[in-house]
Design an enzyme around this catalytic site. Sequence first.
Site, PDB file in Angstrom:
ATOM      1  CE1 TYR A 164     -15.823 -31.001 -17.257  1.00  0.00           C
ATOM      2  CE2 TYR A 164     -14.694 -32.279 -18.839  1.00  0.00           C
ATOM      3  CZ  TYR A 164     -15.760 -31.535 -18.692  1.00  0.00           C
ATOM      4  OH  TYR A 164     -16.588 -31.254 -19.655  1.00  0.00           O
TER       5      TYR A 164
ATOM      6  CG  ASP B 278      -8.380 -29.396 -17.037  1.00  0.00           C
ATOM      7  OD1 ASP B 278      -8.539 -28.172 -17.398  1.00  0.00           O
ATOM      8  OD2 ASP B 278      -9.399 -30.062 -17.492  1.00  0.00           O
TER       9      ASP B 278
ATOM     10  CE  LYS C 187     -16.193 -25.146 -19.659  1.00  0.00           C
ATOM     11  NZ  LYS C 187     -15.565 -26.351 -19.036  1.00  0.00           N
TER      12      LYS C 187
ATOM     13  NE  ARG D  58      -5.791 -34.303 -40.990  1.00  0.00           N
ATOM     14  CZ  ARG D  58      -5.669 -34.992 -42.152  1.00  0.00           C
ATOM     15  NH1 ARG D  58      -6.263 -35.186 -42.971  1.00  0.00           N
ATOM     16  NH2 ARG D  58      -4.135 -35.452 -42.319  1.00  0.00           N
TER      17      ARG D  58
HETATM   18  C1  LIG Z   1     -15.453 -27.695 -19.392  1.00  0.00           C
HETATM   19  C2  LIG Z   1     -14.099 -28.355 -18.865  1.00  0.00           C
HETATM   20  C3  LIG Z   1     -13.470 -29.241 -19.630  1.00  0.00           C
HETATM   21  C4  LIG Z   1     -14.223 -29.775 -20.961  1.00  0.00           C
HETATM   22  O1  LIG Z   1     -14.358 -28.434 -21.961  1.00  0.00           O
HETATM   23  P1  LIG Z   1     -15.415 -28.863 -23.205  1.00  0.00           P
HETATM   24  O2  LIG Z   1     -14.865 -27.711 -24.165  1.00  0.00           O
HETATM   25  O3  LIG Z   1     -16.744 -28.676 -22.889  1.00  0.00           O
HETATM   26  O4  LIG Z   1     -14.899 -30.088 -23.926  1.00  0.00           O
HETATM   27  C5  LIG Z   1     -12.212 -29.830 -19.324  1.00  0.00           C
HETATM   28  N1  LIG Z   1     -11.977 -29.417 -18.138  1.00  0.00           N
HETATM   29  C6  LIG Z   1     -12.542 -28.612 -17.253  1.00  0.00           C
HETATM   30  C7  LIG Z   1     -11.773 -28.381 -15.926  1.00  0.00           C
HETATM   31  C8  LIG Z   1     -13.848 -28.136 -17.656  1.00  0.00           C
HETATM   32  O5  LIG Z   1     -14.184 -27.303 -16.767  1.00  0.00           O
END
Ligand SMILES: *Cc1c(COP(=O)(O)O)cnc(C)c1O
Length: 394
Positions: A108, A180, A205, A55
């Site tokens: 987001y 973020d 992404k 973990r």
């Molecule tokens: C897609 C996204 C997230 C979340 O990512 P996941 O892997 O889908 O949980 C967070 N912040 C932004 C800006 C995003 O585009």
Amino acid sequence: MQKPDTVLAHAGRSPEDHSGMVNTPVFRTSTVIFPTIEEYETHRDISQKPVSYGRHGTPTTFAFEDAVAKLEGAHQAVALPNGLSAIVVALLAVLKPGQHLLMPDSAYSPARGFCDRRLVPLGIEVEYYDPLIGGGIAKLLRENTGAVFCESPGSLTFEMQDIPAIAAAAHARDIPVLADNTWVTPYFASPFELGIDISIHAGTKYIGGHSDLMIGVVTTNERYWKPVRQTVYDYGYSVSPDDCYQALRGLRTIGVRLKQQMQNALKVARWLEAQPEVSRVLFPALESDPGHALWKRDYRGASGLFSVVFKAIDDAAVARFANALKLFGIGSSWGGFESLITVVHAAAYRTATRWQPEGPAVRLHIGLEDPDDLIADLKHGLQELVADRAGANG
Ligand SMILES: *Cc1c(COP(=O)(O)O)cnc(C)c1O
């Protein structure tokens, strides 16, 4: 300091430890056994990343984390199961009941959901602020402000934030700044130099980059590493070594992919800007974008994600446009090799600012297809849109 492309090729691997293999293999384990009790007991400090239990991470996990941290200029990184859990961990690492959190109105939307549905009942006051506030954030800071969150550019609407000005105001009161940074990626920015303390990525992404992986990562400066690592431990998050392996494999080529995707996106965005049906393209890499100067000052590049605001047309026309496209998939997420389209619904959830575009908007992700083919596809979509509108009027 090595340049980002060199870091990408060399960070997070140690062939000498793995029989000369270029890549750190997938290590699957729950249990790790030690020759003596004494040695077992020296592997307790998780902030030092001991290989001690599945973990807490394996050499595969640590290779991925190390590469992201080096690329972004962070002290350390920790992998999470997805981007949203990375946001959750970063916020929980710094906030306590009774504190006040500043969130940009352009955040987001699932991050807003976590704040409103989970943090508020824990006794944390969540205040949304105008993402364009810049140094004016100083007026919103309170005695009990526990964190300032940023996302630049904002999800769906792409407002660039003046991160250094926000960070200067927050740091003057010893308040941590979280961001973020999914859109700009660890490749195109050095967030710790801009004043960010904790950086968050949806690795799903561009880091994964192939639309086949869910992963998140939080990177920190030295000060916030222990609280972030401890929060991951306390909430019990872990990521499979297979996913970390895939994420690191994706990361190796993020530079070439992003440079090409940025170039493709600029070509498509410039073409779209000139179309009579389009009112504006929301993409900080465009000279016409209000955030262009901040983008140029703070970032080294742009990803292939932007929004397009149409002139006043009805929603059905937008659906006809999107449905007519052959090369753009309709669906969530972005950052893969392929182009995507979604309709932007950004007005409904805002509380601190109003988003009132001239017409409906779509978000495009520009992939690695030839941009001329993408433009031809979009041209066809616009013809459908206009043809049908003329039909409706006539
Ligand atoms: C897609 C996204 C997230 C979340 O990512 P996941 O892997 O889908 O949980 C967070 N912040 C932004 C800006 C995003 O585009």
